[in-house]
Design a protein around this motif. Structure first.
Motif, PDB file in Angstrom:
ATOM      1  N   SER A  97      10.740   3.260  14.422  1.00  0.00           N
ATOM      2  CA  SER A  97       9.557   3.771  15.096  1.00  0.00           C
ATOM      3  C   SER A  97       9.924   4.823  16.134  1.00  0.00           C
ATOM      4  O   SER A  97       9.279   5.861  16.246  1.00  0.00           O
ATOM      5  CB  SER A  97       8.866   2.610  15.794  1.00  0.00           C
TER       6      SER A  97
ATOM      7  N   ARG B 180       6.450  10.229  25.174  1.00  0.00           N
ATOM      8  CA  ARG B 180       6.018   9.657  23.908  1.00  0.00           C
ATOM      9  C   ARG B 180       4.738  10.283  23.458  1.00  0.00           C
ATOM     10  O   ARG B 180       3.795  10.347  24.219  1.00  0.00           O
ATOM     11  CB  ARG B 180       5.822   8.145  24.066  1.00  0.00           C
TER      12      ARG B 180
ATOM     13  N   ASP C  19       5.784   5.186  12.152  1.00  0.00           N
ATOM     14  CA  ASP C  19       5.673   4.720  13.529  1.00  0.00           C
ATOM     15  C   ASP C  19       4.335   4.005  13.727  1.00  0.00           C
ATOM     16  O   ASP C  19       4.268   2.905  14.265  1.00  0.00           O
ATOM     17  CB  ASP C  19       5.797   5.914  14.468  1.00  0.00           C
ATOM     18  N   ARG C  20       3.277   4.656  13.277  1.00  0.00           N
ATOM     19  CA  ARG C  20       1.941   4.085  13.452  1.00  0.00           C
ATOM     20  C   ARG C  20       1.837   2.716  12.779  1.00  0.00           C
ATOM     21  O   ARG C  20       1.340   1.757  13.354  1.00  0.00           O
ATOM     22  CB  ARG C  20       0.873   5.008  12.860  1.00  0.00           C
TER      23      ARG C  20
ATOM     24  N   ASP D 160       2.543   5.779  29.291  1.00  0.00           N
ATOM     25  CA  ASP D 160       2.898   7.143  28.935  1.00  0.00           C
ATOM     26  C   ASP D 160       2.348   8.130  29.950  1.00  0.00           C
ATOM     27  O   ASP D 160       3.019   9.072  30.357  1.00  0.00           O
ATOM     28  CB  ASP D 160       2.345   7.494  27.546  1.00  0.00           C
TER      29      ASP D 160
ATOM     30  N   GLN E 208      -5.288  12.597  26.099  1.00  0.00           N
ATOM     31  CA  GLN E 208      -4.703  13.002  24.822  1.00  0.00           C
ATOM     32  C   GLN E 208      -4.375  11.818  23.930  1.00  0.00           C
ATOM     33  O   GLN E 208      -4.235  11.969  22.727  1.00  0.00           O
ATOM     34  CB  GLN E 208      -3.417  13.804  25.078  1.00  0.00           C
ATOM     35  N   ASP E 209      -4.206  10.667  24.573  1.00  0.00           N
ATOM     36  CA  ASP E 209      -3.797   9.491  23.799  1.00  0.00           C
ATOM     37  C   ASP E 209      -5.046   8.809  23.231  1.00  0.00           C
ATOM     38  O   ASP E 209      -5.688   8.005  23.896  1.00  0.00           O
ATOM     39  CB  ASP E 209      -3.033   8.542  24.725  1.00  0.00           C
TER      40      ASP E 209
ATOM     41  N   LYS F 106      11.232   7.987  14.314  1.00  0.00           N
ATOM     42  CA  LYS F 106      10.218   8.704  13.508  1.00  0.00           C
ATOM     43  C   LYS F 106       8.926   8.771  14.297  1.00  0.00           C
ATOM     44  O   LYS F 106       7.850   8.455  13.787  1.00  0.00           O
ATOM     45  CB  LYS F 106       9.956   7.946  12.200  1.00  0.00           C
ATOM     46  N   ARG F 107       9.064   9.070  15.556  1.00  0.00           N
ATOM     47  CA  ARG F 107       7.909   8.988  16.413  1.00  0.00           C
ATOM     48  C   ARG F 107       6.744   9.815  15.889  1.00  0.00           C
ATOM     49  O   ARG F 107       6.922  10.915  15.381  1.00  0.00           O
ATOM     50  CB  ARG F 107       8.273   9.445  17.810  1.00  0.00           C
ATOM     51  N   ARG F 108       5.571   9.227  16.059  1.00  0.00           N
ATOM     52  CA  ARG F 108       4.315   9.893  15.713  1.00  0.00           C
ATOM     53  C   ARG F 108       4.130  10.113  14.204  1.00  0.00           C
ATOM     54  O   ARG F 108       3.211  10.781  13.788  1.00  0.00           O
ATOM     55  CB  ARG F 108       4.164  11.239  16.437  1.00  0.00           C
ATOM     56  N   THR F 109       5.037   9.565  13.414  1.00  0.00           N
ATOM     57  CA  THR F 109       4.816   9.648  11.970  1.00  0.00           C
ATOM     58  C   THR F 109       3.971   8.453  11.541  1.00  0.00           C
ATOM     59  O   THR F 109       3.702   7.545  12.334  1.00  0.00           O
ATOM     60  CB  THR F 109       6.136   9.581  11.190  1.00  0.00           C
TER      61      THR F 109
END
Lengths: 356, 321, 622
Positions: free
Chosen positions: A160, B321, A169-170, B313, B36-37, A163-166
């Motif tokens: 995670s 992040r 990760d989700r 964050d 944004q989150d 591969k952040r934000r992929t």
């Protein structure tokens, strides 16, 4: 080093003392009821109650009871070893039931010895003996679950973080959030229902505990579900923690330095990043495992594993004070011991600790 | 066990005052980041909706026409006492006593949120004070406090919860301060969750007290109390907010676990944990008993977790992040 | 749900004295009998072991124990045939070779033991009259805490005196003579009583009165210890008994097949001779018996359904009740019999607003008993109770007696309000309790499902007549309501089962002499005097409470039909003139069994399955 260990051990003893004292206050001093009444029949005359109190050691003053408890705990049962504490050994295997391998009849587990934990009110059995019989079950549960949650949790966390934000990760974090948000009894009951009633894959997947020595395969299959359920919760925590820590660590200066030196990314991550980000996890891990010794209550209840947590809750509910105190002592020891282990591992994992 | 298995670890380096962005106050900056989150915003929205629902519970009950403890046993259970499922009148079906699960689930939001918020609030309050004292003064005070934390953390929580509930459940204890019922449950949960906050606060305080600005205000003659609460505390807001947001769902689940063991709030007060634990008997054929409170519970804990992540964050500018 | 229930032993077994009495008012099942074959292991699980005396026959008072012991482990002078209905409550000679000789004045009972009844391993000798006498010495030993010693002390001549002198502890060899027990020879024993006691033979059939071998038991003079060394005189013994080394006390180690909170394993006793017994009493089909703990009650029922267990020794959730009651394939796997027990709401005569008889009557009128029964799982769980003693124990003579009958058993607001109007707590005579005492009335109940489900129904019923209950659920609710000083106004916790089929075992609940500071079961405090109240620290309305002690005593002197009539009258008097309870359910004893059970019989005396008659088809076991 030697001094350090001694200090730690003394500290361990102190923690156990304080915890037992608190146990005493909460369970012996505060409750308004008298546990003796239960054992005095339908017409419990004061004389009958007094007789039971005497046999349960409840007729003495509380400080005396506590002193007596401590003496037994540290010096062992000694001469106070009634016959009932000595069971015959080997018994044949019982359906879905553990039988402790006592290693031959001559040495059957005795309820007496060190540490002396007294006699259970409910069963008039030595608590020590009961705990010895139950400990392997709880340990089997915890260690299997711990391996799963550590491997799964940390892997998911690393993937995670990298591969952040992929989508991976989700998904992984979605799983983690679910794991954290679901009550364990819910998971346990639903899992049990699905795998033993709805889709009965195998009879051996169900509840109960099979002794490893008798049937290693049965031991394994019976533990898969409880392991998974217990691990799911923790895996979720560990995944989130790993991810967060790893992301934090990868932002540290020394990682930048390592990268600047031109080390391959894989090496930067696994050698430098992961190592530092695992240290807090190790701390947590030690404590989690130790607390589960007496705390896997719900999993043990749902999957009918007659371990320590299950025993402690049954005892607490029926005011079986020595039995419960016994488990508390074991947990306190386990926590203190794991803290010691954690400190050593900590030093190995975190260069900053080692070099300071 | 799903008691306090907190997603809490020694916090990383604390937030430093944000100075290098021109034109945005820290608050504006925080909000800009937070917005944004999407997940965090969604979490916040859900929480607000839940709070509104909880506040409006009596109104909703009136609209539906069933109170949380009104019985419709003859209508909504069969002759074996088995509850009947959702219909036009009972959107979420009925429970084993013939009560409206929808109304109870809405009322349950009250209990669960109260337990989550109040217990966490108490834990944060004490945890923060104790943690600052330990971190700021160090030495013997620190040792004493840290050791106390160690002791509390090494107690098997559920066992002690049982003991305390047994001891205080009849007539209350601590001179009536702890009443049986909801208060007792909150007390028990707070009792075992403050150390987590205290640990984090202590860790952060330790590093903050070495900062130059603390040194500066000390040289300006500020007293310990002033430094602790005027200088150190504001710098702790970020981790405290983040970790308390994450502690709330844990505590809501703690209540559920207590309910499962028969130690939760009395049945008359609907709580999701209590409803779920009642449902364990029936869920195989009365899915609505477990599904609806379960959805509410998971949605809530999920939202708080998302919010907590988002806050972390947004409050910690170094993490990207 | 999960096994956290702390149920106090709900009284227990008993013997029977009713001669006659037709069918229990339930769908009493004939039982299953599909050509029973011997052999196999009978497996059952319980969701909680709750021994009160750790299996020592002298002290143990749990109903489960009485059933197991009488069926499988021990022979008592008098016993039962372990069958359902009134017949199951009839006494038969068991260890005794015939009915005893009873003297004209009813004071002397002489029993002759059967020849050939042997102790199981490792004792391997005949059971003698001395063994029976030794059991009574144990009963009279205070340190052994005989939990129903009151059935014998003060009844058999000299036993109380022996007890006062310290019992076996002061007389380790058991040599001091007891006036009322005479061992005439190895096989003949005579009891002399202080006064005629109509139900003495039932008392003789309780496990504590069965023989106990001194060789082993002498090593255990503390309550509960002998439970792990019980030597069998019946068809089965605890597994591992043969490994017990009885050379001396020091060589004895607890028998392995029994761990008080995990398992009870029995196997055949090689010394048991069926010739000394009858198939009517015991058929002993299975070779082995396992009762183990499963803290997940649902799982117990799943296992029975899947054939992994033969019987669920746990309370059926309503899901299971419905499934087994409505599915024709499962119907004969759900066995329902009268449990000879009453579940009730008790009201404290000293506490407002229940210190007013009109309020108590109003409570009886308003209670939605059918609602409460549904909370239990509906009709299979029992008959609606309208009075104190279960109908089956009165030969159904009071079957139609229902002083507070309402339509559909749902409560009658009009009648209730009529009563309420006469009460001092209804100040404006509108049929609603409106005095301040009617608000926030403490109602104590249990945490387990059934009680949690009942609480809202009870609250709603009381609310209809203006009484607002403040319900508190406790794990240890029995302890709380049994402590007089706590002065609990109303509780739905209790239920009561017979020890044996004589109504005296219910009437003890209203005997003012049995009011005790702790462990009190006269929850309503019937017959409390101001003096006793002061002694016990009870306050409230303690003046003018009617006592039924004399009525109890006069019934106790009677025998047979007269005795029955007397108890019936007392029951009615209680329901109409004292009204201590709202009885709502005559509980059934219902058990779910698997396909593999080829013969099922219910044991009326113990209220449990007749273990001695159960058989299994091993081919159907999983």
């Amino acid at each position: 080093m030697g001094r350090y260990v001694i200090r730690r051990l003394l500290w361990t003893v102190l923690v156990v003392l304080v915890v037992t004292l608190l146990t005493f206050v909460v369970f012996y001093v505060m409750p308004p009821g008298n546990p003796s009444v239960r054992f005095a029949g339908k017409q419990p005359t004061p004389e009958l109650i007094a007789q039971v109190e005497k046999q349960l050691g409840l007729d003495r003053s509380l400080p005396e009871q506590y002193a007596h408890f401590l003496r037994r705990l540290f010096l062992g049962d000694g001469t106070e070893c009634p016959l009932v504490y000595r069971p015959l050994c080997s018994i044949e295997s019982v359906e879905n039931f553990v039988v402790l391998d006592t290693g031959g009849c001559a040495t059957g587990v005795s309820g007496c010895g060190w540490p002396g934990l007294g006699m259970s009110f409910d069963s008039r059995t030595a608590v020590r003996q009961e705990l010895i019989e139950r400990t392997p079950r709880t340990l089997s549960l915890i260690f299997g679950a711990a391996v799963i949650w550590l491997v799964v949790g940390v892997s998911i966390g690393v993937i995670s973080a990298l591969k952040r934000r992929t989508i991976w990760d989700r998904l992984a974090m979605g799983f983690a959030l679910f794991g954290i948000s679901a009550p364990v009894f819910w998971l346990g009951l639903v899992a049990l229902w699905i795998f033993t009633v709805k889709l009965p894959f195998s009879d051996s997947l169900g509840t109960g505990y099979v002794e490893f020595g008798n049937d290693p395969v049965g031991w394994f299959t019976h533990l898969i579900l409880p392991w998974t359920v217990l691990a799911l919760l923790y895996a979720a925590f560990y995944a989130r923690m790993t991810r967060g820590n790893l992301i934090d660590t990868m932002g540290e200066d020394y990682i930048r330095t390592a990268r600047a030196k031109g080390l391959p990314e894989r090496r930067v991550i696994f050698k430098h990043g992961l190592r530092a980000s695992l240290t807090p996890i190790v701390t947590m891990f030690g404590l989690d495992v130790a607390l589960l010794v007496g705390g896997a209550v719900i999993t043990e209840t749902v999957f009918n594993i007659q371990g320590l947590g299950n025993y402690a809750v049954q005892s607490a509910v029926s005011a079986d004070l020595p039995a419960m105190t016994g488990v508390v002592v074991i947990v306190a020891f386990a926590v203190a011991f794991m803290n010691l282990v954690v400190d050593i591992v900590y030093a190995y994992l975190d260069p900053r600790v080692r070099y300071s | 066990m799903a008691t306090v298995a907190p997603e809490i670890h020694e916090a990383g380096p604390p937030a430093e005052p944000e100075t290098d962005v021109v034109g945005l106050s820290p608050r504006q900056l925080f909000w800009a980041r937070f917005k944004q989150d999407k997940a965090a915003v969604a979490g916040l929205v859900i929480i607000i909706v839940l709070i509104v629902l909880a506040l409006a519970a009596p109104l909703i009950a009136k609209l539906v026409g069933h109170g949380p403890n009104d019985l419709f046993q003859r209508e909504m259970t069969d002759s074996f006492g088995v509850p009947k499922g959702p219909n036009a009148d009972f959107w979420f079906g009925a429970d084993q006593a013939g009560r409206d699960v929808f109304v109870r689930a809405i009322y349950g939001a009250r209990t669960s949120l109260i337990v989550g918020l109040v217990a966490t609030g108490i834990a944060v309050f004490f945890g923060t004070i104790v943690g600052i004292l330990a971190g700021y003064f160090g030495g013997k005070i620190d040792t004493a406090i840290s050791r106390t934390i160690d002791v509390v953390l090494s107690m098997p929580i559920l066992l002690f919860a049982i003991g305390i509930v047994a001891a205080c459940g009849t007539t209350g204890c601590l001179n009536g301060l702890i009443e049986p019922g909801l208060t007792l449950v909150i007390f028990v949960i707070a009792l075992f969750s403050w150390p987590y906050i205290a640990r984090i606060v202590r860790g952060n305080t330790l590093s903050i007290r070495e900062k130059e600005f603390i040194e500066a205000s000390r040289s300006l003659g500020a007293g310990n109390t002033r430094i602790m609460f005027r200088e150190v505390l504001p710098n702790l807001v970020a981790p405290i907010v983040v970790y308390s947001t994450l502690l709330i769902p844990t505590n809501i689940l703690f209540e559920a676990a207590l309910s499962f063991l028969g130690l939760g709030v009395p049945q008359r007060t609907p709580s999701w944990g209590g409803m779920l634990s009642d449902a364990t008997q029936y869920f195989r054929f009365a899915w609505w008993l477990m599904f609806f409170p379960g959805i509410f519970l998971i949605l809530t804990t999920l939202s708080f977790n998302l919010l907590g992540d988002g806050l972390r964050d947004a409050l910690d500018p170094r993490s990207n992040r | 749900m999960l096994a956290l229930s702390l149920l106090l032993a709900l009284g227990a077994a008993g013997c029977g004295g009713d001669d006659g009495g037709d069918e229990a008012g339930t769908e009493a099942s004939e039982g299953v009998d599909e050509g029973a074959e011997p052999g196999g292991t009978f497996r059952t699980q319980t969701d909680a072991f709750e021994w009160t005396g750790n299996f020592d026959p002298t002290g143990e008072y749990l109903a489960t124990f009485l059933g197991l012991y009488q069926n499988l482990l021990g022979r008592t002078l008098m016993g039962y045939n372990h069958v359902p209905d009134a017949e199951g409550n009839e006494l038969i000679p068991d260890l005794a070779e015939a009915e005893p000789e009873i003297s004209e004045d009813g004071l002397t009972y002489t029993f002759t033991l059967r020849e050939g009844v042997m102790w199981g391993p490792p004792l391997d000798r005949a059971v003698t009259a001395q063994d029976v006498e030794y059991a009574f010495r144990r009963i009279a030993t205070p340190a052994l805490v005989a939990q129903y010693g009151f059935y014998y002390l003060g009844v058999i001549k000299g036993l109380q005196e022996y007890s006062d002198a310290g019992g076996l502890t002061e007389d380790p060899e058991g040599e001091t003579p007891i006036e009322g027990i005479t061992v005439q020879d190895e096989r003949t024993i005579q009891f002399d009583l202080e006064a005629p006691t109509g139900d003495f033979l039932y008392r003789i059939a309780m496990p504590a009165a069965g023989p106990i071998p001194e060789e082993v038991a002498k090593c255990f003079l503390t309550a509960g210890e002998y439970g792990r060394f019980v030597i069998s005189s019946g068809p089965y013994m605890i597994e591992g008994s043969d490994q017990l080394d009885i050379t001396s006390c020091d060589t004895m180690q607890a028998i392995s097949g029994f761990n008080p909170n995990q398992r009870l394993i029995l196997e055949r006793n090689p010394n048991y001779d069926p010739e000394t017994d009858t198939p009517e009493a015991r058929e002993n089909f299975f070779d082995r018996f396992e009762m183990t703990l499963n803290t997940n009650a649902q799982d117990i029922f799943d296992r029975v359904r899947q054939g992994q267990l033969e019987l669920a020794y746990a309370s059926e959730p309503s899901e299971v009740v419905r499934e087994y009651s409505t599915n024709a394939d499962l119907e004969d796997r759900y066995q329902i019999n009268s449990g000879d027990r009453t579940w009730y709401i008790t009201m404290n005569l000293t506490q407002p607003p229940f210190d007013d008889i009109h309020v108590r009557k109003a409570a009886n009128w308003i209670m939605d008993k059918e609602g409460l029964r549904r909370a239990w799982g509906g009709e299979p769980k029992g008959l609606i109770a309208n009075h104190i003693v279960p109908d089956t124990m009165f030969n159904n003579n009071l079957e139609d007696y229902a002083p507070y009958a309402t339509e559909g058993d749902a409560g009658n607001l009009e009648e209730a309000q009529n009563e309420m109007r006469q009460s001092k707590y209804d100040t404006d005579q509108d049929g609603m309790c409106d005095a301040p005492q009617c608000k926030g009335v403490l109602h104590v109940t249990r945490t387990t499902d059934v009680w949690a489900n009942m609480a809202p129904i009870i609250e709603e019923s009381f609310a209809k007549i203006g009484i607002e209950l403040n319900t508190r659920q406790f794990e240890d609710s029995y302890t709380i309501i049994q402590t007089v000083k706590r002065q609990v106004p109303v509780s739905s916790t209790p239920g009561w089962g017979k020890d044996y089929a004589d109504a005296s075992t219910f009437m003890v609940l209203f005997d003012s002499r049995s009011i005790l500071p702790e462990g009190n079961v006269n929850y309503s405090l019937v017959g409390l005097t101001p003096e006793t109240a002061q002694e016990l620290g009870a306050t409230g309305t303690v003046e003018g409470i009617t006592s039924v002690d004399d009525a109890i005593d006069s019934c106790n002197e009677l025998m047979d039909e007269e005795r029955l009539d007397c108890w019936q009258e007392l029951d009615q008097q209680l329901m109409e003139e004292i009204v201590p309870w709202v009885p709502y359910l005559q509980g059934n004893a219902d058990f779910v069994i698997s396909d593999a059970v080829s013969k099922y019989v219910f044991d009326q005396a113990s209220g449990d399955p007749a273990w001695a008659h159960l058989a299994i088809d091993q081919d159907l076991q999983q």
